[in-house]
Design a protein around this motif. Sequence first.
Motif, short mmCIF file in Angstrom:
data_model
loop_
_atom_site.label_atom_id
_atom_site.label_comp_id
_atom_site.label_asym_id
_atom_site.label_seq_id
_atom_site.Cartn_x
_atom_site.Cartn_y
_atom_site.Cartn_z
N LEU A 206 41.39 123.46 35.62
CA LEU A 206 40.52 122.59 36.41
C LEU A 206 39.06 122.79 36.02
CD1 LEU A 206 40.25 120.50 38.65
CD2 LEU A 206 40.23 122.37 40.29
N GLN A 207 38.66 124.02 35.79
CA GLN A 207 37.29 124.30 35.40
C GLN A 207 36.95 123.60 34.08
OE1 GLN A 207 34.75 126.03 37.15
NE2 GLN A 207 33.62 124.91 35.60
N ARG A 208 37.88 123.57 33.12
CA ARG A 208 37.65 122.90 31.84
C ARG A 208 37.44 121.41 32.04
NH1 ARG A 208 42.23 124.27 27.79
NH2 ARG A 208 41.05 122.77 26.55
N LEU A 209 38.21 120.81 32.94
CA LEU A 209 38.07 119.37 33.21
C LEU A 209 36.73 119.06 33.88
CD1 LEU A 209 41.68 118.62 34.43
CD2 LEU A 209 40.66 117.91 32.27
N VAL A 210 36.31 119.92 34.79
CA VAL A 210 35.02 119.74 35.46
C VAL A 210 33.88 119.95 34.47
CG1 VAL A 210 33.49 120.66 37.24
CG2 VAL A 210 35.91 120.28 37.74
N THR A 211 33.94 121.01 33.70
CA THR A 211 32.89 121.31 32.71
C THR A 211 32.77 120.19 31.69
OG1 THR A 211 33.27 123.67 32.99
CG2 THR A 211 32.11 122.99 31.00
N GLY A 212 33.89 119.62 31.29
CA GLY A 212 33.87 118.54 30.31
C GLY A 212 33.49 117.19 30.89
N GLY A 213 33.32 117.11 32.21
CA GLY A 213 32.91 115.85 32.82
C GLY A 213 34.06 114.90 33.12
N TRP A 214 35.30 115.37 33.01
CA TRP A 214 36.46 114.49 33.25
C TRP A 214 36.83 114.42 34.72
CZ3 TRP A 214 38.24 111.15 29.82
CH2 TRP A 214 37.82 111.31 28.51
N LEU A 215 36.45 115.40 35.49
CA LEU A 215 36.64 115.40 36.94
C LEU A 215 35.34 115.81 37.58
CD1 LEU A 215 40.09 117.20 37.35
CD2 LEU A 215 39.64 114.75 37.42
N ALA B 250 36.73 114.97 23.30
CA ALA B 250 37.60 115.88 24.03
C ALA B 250 36.82 116.57 25.13
CB ALA B 250 38.20 116.91 23.08
N PRO B 251 37.49 116.91 26.25
CA PRO B 251 36.77 117.63 27.30
C PRO B 251 36.12 118.89 26.76
CG PRO B 251 38.94 116.95 28.07
CD PRO B 251 38.87 116.65 26.60
N GLY B 252 34.88 119.11 27.17
CA GLY B 252 34.16 120.30 26.75
C GLY B 252 33.42 120.15 25.44
N SER B 253 33.53 118.97 24.79
CA SER B 253 32.82 118.80 23.53
C SER B 253 31.33 118.68 23.79
CB SER B 253 33.33 117.56 22.80
OG SER B 253 32.91 116.39 23.47
#
Length: 154
Positions: free
Chosen positions: A2-11, A51-54
């Motif tokens: 979940l943190q990766r999705l938030v950090t990447g701006g997807w959530l 990609a998320p986090g890019s």
Amino acid sequence: MLQRLVTGGWLCPPGTVSEVMASRSEDPTAVTVPTLLPPSPARSLSARPPAPGSPAGPRKSSVTGSSAKKLGAATRLLVLYTAAHARPDGRLGHSEDGGLNLDQAAAFTALPPEEVAEHAGLLITADWLAETNTAEGKLRGQLTERILPLRGLL
């Protein structure tokens, strides 16, 4: 994850990831999923979500934006489900079972199983899926080339 999705701006949760994870089913935390439709050709001819986090980060827009209204909540959940369950080649499901269980996809999206095909069709229009098929209780399909980098990350 979940943190990766938030950090990447997807959530986009209203608070921290810890607060989201601590929320109970009686009082769920609403999470915003930025629009997944590609930009109009007038804005960009080569749009491809990173990609998320890019470093570039994804193109963001409000869930209340006009293009996001075209994809309802159930369809956006189907986006997450298909991306999370795609093989390296972009096909949906495990190679040995030939697709995703339609009942499980329906349960994840809170749709009746008979409506999953309609929402999968919207993902073709949104250039998320190249093809779909819901025969024999399976959701089969192929992620589009622009979405392949997201497979298995969500």
